[in-house]
Write a protein that holds these residues in place. Structure first.
Motif, mmCIF file in Angstrom:
data_model
loop_
_atom_site.group_PDB
_atom_site.id
_atom_site.type_symbol
_atom_site.label_atom_id
_atom_site.label_comp_id
_atom_site.label_asym_id
_atom_site.label_seq_id
_atom_site.Cartn_x
_atom_site.Cartn_y
_atom_site.Cartn_z
ATOM 1 N N GLU A 1 -1.295 -4.673 -6.362
ATOM 2 C CA GLU A 1 -2.756 -4.666 -6.490
ATOM 3 C C GLU A 1 -3.357 -4.844 -5.103
ATOM 4 O OE1 GLU A 1 -6.468 -7.269 -8.434
ATOM 5 O OE2 GLU A 1 -4.381 -7.934 -8.690
ATOM 6 N N VAL A 2 -4.305 -3.980 -4.747
ATOM 7 C CA VAL A 2 -5.008 -4.073 -3.464
ATOM 8 C C VAL A 2 -6.415 -4.588 -3.729
ATOM 9 C CG1 VAL A 2 -5.701 -2.848 -1.371
ATOM 10 C CG2 VAL A 2 -3.664 -2.104 -2.632
ATOM 11 N N ARG A 3 -6.846 -5.562 -2.912
ATOM 12 C CA ARG A 3 -8.173 -6.155 -3.105
ATOM 13 C C ARG A 3 -8.923 -6.214 -1.782
ATOM 14 N NH1 ARG A 3 -6.581 -11.682 -6.334
ATOM 15 N NH2 ARG A 3 -6.228 -12.291 -4.163
ATOM 16 N N ALA A 4 -10.230 -6.090 -1.874
ATOM 17 C CA ALA A 4 -11.075 -6.305 -0.699
ATOM 18 C C ALA A 4 -11.288 -7.796 -0.518
ATOM 19 C CB ALA A 4 -12.414 -5.594 -0.877
ATOM 20 N N ASP A 5 -11.137 -8.259 0.707
ATOM 21 C CA ASP A 5 -11.215 -9.686 0.999
ATOM 22 C C ASP A 5 -12.265 -9.922 2.082
ATOM 23 O OD1 ASP A 5 -9.524 -12.452 0.863
ATOM 24 O OD2 ASP A 5 -10.112 -12.017 2.934
ATOM 25 N N ASP A 6 -13.156 -10.865 1.848
ATOM 26 C CA ASP A 6 -14.262 -11.115 2.784
ATOM 27 C C ASP A 6 -13.764 -11.523 4.165
ATOM 28 O OD1 ASP A 6 -16.073 -10.494 0.824
ATOM 29 O OD2 ASP A 6 -16.535 -12.571 0.305
ATOM 30 N N GLU A 7 -12.697 -12.286 4.215
ATOM 31 C CA GLU A 7 -12.182 -12.757 5.503
ATOM 32 C C GLU A 7 -11.724 -11.584 6.368
ATOM 33 O OE1 GLU A 7 -8.460 -15.467 7.251
ATOM 34 O OE2 GLU A 7 -8.896 -15.412 5.094
ATOM 35 N N PHE A 8 -10.982 -10.679 5.786
ATOM 36 C CA PHE A 8 -10.498 -9.530 6.558
ATOM 37 C C PHE A 8 -11.614 -8.531 6.825
ATOM 38 C CE2 PHE A 8 -6.564 -11.204 4.706
ATOM 39 C CZ PHE A 8 -5.796 -11.307 5.857
ATOM 40 N N THR A 9 -12.549 -8.433 5.902
ATOM 41 C CA THR A 9 -13.693 -7.550 6.110
ATOM 42 C C THR A 9 -14.529 -8.024 7.292
ATOM 43 O OG1 THR A 9 -13.771 -6.946 3.767
ATOM 44 C CG2 THR A 9 -15.782 -6.595 5.044
ATOM 45 N N ALA A 10 -14.676 -9.342 7.425
ATOM 46 C CA ALA A 10 -15.458 -9.897 8.536
ATOM 47 C C ALA A 10 -14.777 -9.645 9.879
ATOM 48 C CB ALA A 10 -15.672 -11.394 8.323
ATOM 49 N N ARG A 11 -13.446 -9.595 9.899
ATOM 50 C CA ARG A 11 -12.714 -9.348 11.144
ATOM 51 C C ARG A 11 -12.750 -7.882 11.562
ATOM 52 N NH1 ARG A 11 -6.996 -12.377 9.774
ATOM 53 N NH2 ARG A 11 -7.799 -14.494 9.365
ATOM 54 N N TYR A 12 -12.961 -7.012 10.604
ATOM 55 C CA TYR A 12 -12.950 -5.569 10.843
ATOM 56 C C TYR A 12 -14.233 -5.147 11.564
ATOM 57 C CZ TYR A 12 -12.848 -0.588 9.570
ATOM 58 O OH TYR A 12 -12.856 0.781 9.598
ATOM 59 N N PRO A 13 -14.233 -4.183 12.522
ATOM 60 C CA PRO A 13 -13.119 -3.317 12.895
ATOM 61 C C PRO A 13 -12.280 -3.834 14.065
ATOM 62 C CG PRO A 13 -15.098 -2.510 13.944
ATOM 63 C CD PRO A 13 -15.511 -3.728 13.142
ATOM 64 N N ASN A 14 -12.584 -5.050 14.555
ATOM 65 C CA ASN A 14 -11.792 -5.558 15.678
ATOM 66 C C ASN A 14 -10.333 -5.794 15.288
ATOM 67 O OD1 ASN A 14 -14.003 -5.577 17.453
ATOM 68 N ND2 ASN A 14 -14.689 -7.548 16.658
ATOM 69 N N HIS A 15 -10.126 -6.148 14.026
ATOM 70 C CA HIS A 15 -8.762 -6.393 13.538
ATOM 71 C C HIS A 15 -8.614 -5.738 12.164
ATOM 72 C CE1 HIS A 15 -8.125 -9.275 16.786
ATOM 73 N NE2 HIS A 15 -9.313 -9.770 16.498
ATOM 74 N N TRP A 16 -7.574 -4.928 12.013
ATOM 75 C CA TRP A 16 -7.309 -4.224 10.761
ATOM 76 C C TRP A 16 -6.122 -4.911 10.091
ATOM 77 C CZ3 TRP A 16 -8.125 1.748 10.847
ATOM 78 C CH2 TRP A 16 -9.253 2.069 11.605
ATOM 79 N N GLY A 17 -6.382 -5.976 9.352
ATOM 80 C CA GLY A 17 -5.296 -6.806 8.850
ATOM 81 C C GLY A 17 -5.244 -6.937 7.343
ATOM 82 N N CYS A 18 -4.269 -7.724 6.883
ATOM 83 C CA CYS A 18 -4.121 -7.980 5.455
ATOM 84 C C CYS A 18 -3.255 -9.220 5.240
ATOM 85 C CB CYS A 18 -3.480 -6.780 4.739
ATOM 86 S SG CYS A 18 -1.736 -6.518 5.142
#
Length: 454
Positions: free
Chosen positions: A367-384
């Motif tokens: 299951e893939v989910r959108a996460d606020d923490e990683f969204t806030a880091r994007y586009p400087n960091h493309w993480g999971c």
């Protein structure tokens, strides 16, 4: 001062002699990486069919070579097809700060036009750098998340500017002509993500049309046609305002001439959408550090940034891929492939491989989910963050802040050479090509020295 005028002045005045050595070396690596990615796709059946159709229309024995083929076409059409090939394998570079695939637009534009104009290697590299610097800054100016979430593909919307910048430099346009060319490039900006919903193969059209439009914009400016120099900021018809709710004009020229965005380009190790790469890395780390099999897994949850979720985890095609295009934009598939096979390579995107039962069994648990923490880091960091729940009730978790090949997790020059060699081998003596490209600033006449078919 108007941002387009500032870009035009930068392009006109740019001189390779004033560039730091690391920028020069990085530029040549970008050229090698981009050229190899295109050549590796040259024998793809779709590409060969396109070339065959274009040959029926354009017959020009004195034109520019289509890479990997003994076929010559007029310069615009050659750049168009070479740019298309550059995007086909999903191995082309990424400037993460703007979400643009720059090399697949700028390198074909600059190399084909340099051959047409008998430019020197120095001229060519100047054009490439101008293209990278302009395209990345236009992409950042759009406001990456808002622009993408409205459905725009920034490789094409910003790509027209990158191609025009490279072409203007090679054609030695005046500041005024360059500004008009950039304006005409902007009014041709296009490209939407609808192909994902239909699993269409038309994504490769985006860099191709951007390359052709940028070159033609410069031809038209040279002929005296004027373009909208206010294309980014016009009260009526502003490109940024039309395509984004979070655009920032200041980013277009911020640190121009002092910060080189070409140094902030990712090199892709896996032949699939960059947004799947953090998940692939997480799978490889889990495989390396823990002895688990697909049968041990009850559930996998991959939390990532919103854009990555939309592109590679939301659609039916990404959740249950059946075609190569769908698999390349599927976080569940690429994660499962990495876990099962310990690698993600071109051969894993054939339709036969996609239907492999072991991969399917594991990908169905992802299951893939959108996460606020990683969204806030994007586009400087493309993480999971990947969390695996095992059938015995225990769980394992691994976080990837930056995927392999990023500026924060770079690959070496030797890694790029190793990636390029088998791709180039499809059509050329790879060692000869690598040597030529890494020594390209010494070439005096690109028309003679860079016909790599010989």
């Amino acid at each position: 001062m108007n941002e387009i005028i500032k870009l035009a002045e930068y392009i006109s005045e740019f001189n390779l002699d004033k560039v730091p050595q690391n920028v020069l070396e990085t530029t040549k690596i970008c050229v090698l990486d981009s050229f190899a990615a295109a050549v590796g796709a040259s024998q793809d059946e779709t590409i060969k069919g396109i070339i065959e159709e274009y040959q029926k229309i354009y017959r020009n024995d004195n034109g520019i070579y289509v890479w990997g083929h003994e076929v010559r076409l007029p310069v615009v059409q050659a750049a168009f097809i070479n740019a298309m090939m550059g995007h086909k394998l999903e191995l082309d570079d990424v400037h993460t700060g703007s979400k643009t695939h720059i090399g697949t637009v700028v390198v074909p534009t600059a190399l084909c036009l340099a051959q047409q104009l008998n430019s020197s290697g120095k001229d060519f590299l100047e054009a490439v750098i101008c293209g990278y610097e302009v395209m990345s800054r236009i992409g950042m100016g759009f406001g990456v998340s808002s622009h993408r979430n409205k459905g725009w593909h920034v490789t094409s919307t910003a790509g027209t500017f990158g191609a025009a910048a490279a072409a203007a430099k090679l054609m030695k346009l005046s500041v005024e002509e360059t500004a008009h060319a950039l304006g005409m490039a902007g009014t041709q900006s296009f490209g939407l993500w609808a192909f994902l919903e239909d699993s269409a193969s038309s994504k490769i059209l985006h860099p191709a049309r951007a390359a052709a439009s940028g070159i033609e914009a410069c031809f038209l400016a040279k002929a005296g046609m004027t373009g909208p120099v206010s294309i980014l900021s016009a009260r009526d018809g502003s490109l940024f305002r039309a395509m984004s709710d979070e655009y920032d004009l200041t980013l277009v020229t911020k640190d121009l001439g002092t910060v080189y965005e070409i140094l902030n380009v990712d090199n892709k190790p896996y032949p699939c959408c960059r947004s799947t790469h953090c998940a692939i890395d997480s799978a490889l780390k889990l495989r390396e550090n823990h002895s688990i099999s697909a049968d041990d897994v009850k559930k996998v949850v991959i939390d990532t940034y919103l854009v990555g979720y939309k592109q590679c985890g939301l659609t039916e095609g990404s959740r249950n891929p059946k075609t190569p295009t769908e698999a390349k934009f599927s976080t569940p598939y690429t994660f499962a492939d990495a876990m099962v096979n310990g690698s993600v390579v071109l051969e894993h995107f054939s339709e036969d491989f996609i239907s492999d039962t072991n991969i399917k069994k594991l990908s169905d648990k992802v299951e893939v989910r959108a996460d606020d923490e990683f969204t806030a880091r994007y586009p400087n960091h493309w993480g999971c963050r990947t969390t695996v729940t095992l059938k015995d009730g225990s769980s394992l978790s691994v976080e990837v802040q930056d995927a392999t090949g990023s500026v924060c997790s770079p690959v070496s020059e030797n890694d790029i050479k190793s990636k390029a060699a088998p791709l180039l081998r499809v059509a050329y003596d790879e060692n000869n090509v690598i040597d030529k490209i890494l020594d390209i600033e010494k070439q005096t006449d690109m028309s003679l020295n860079m016909y790599l078919n010989n």
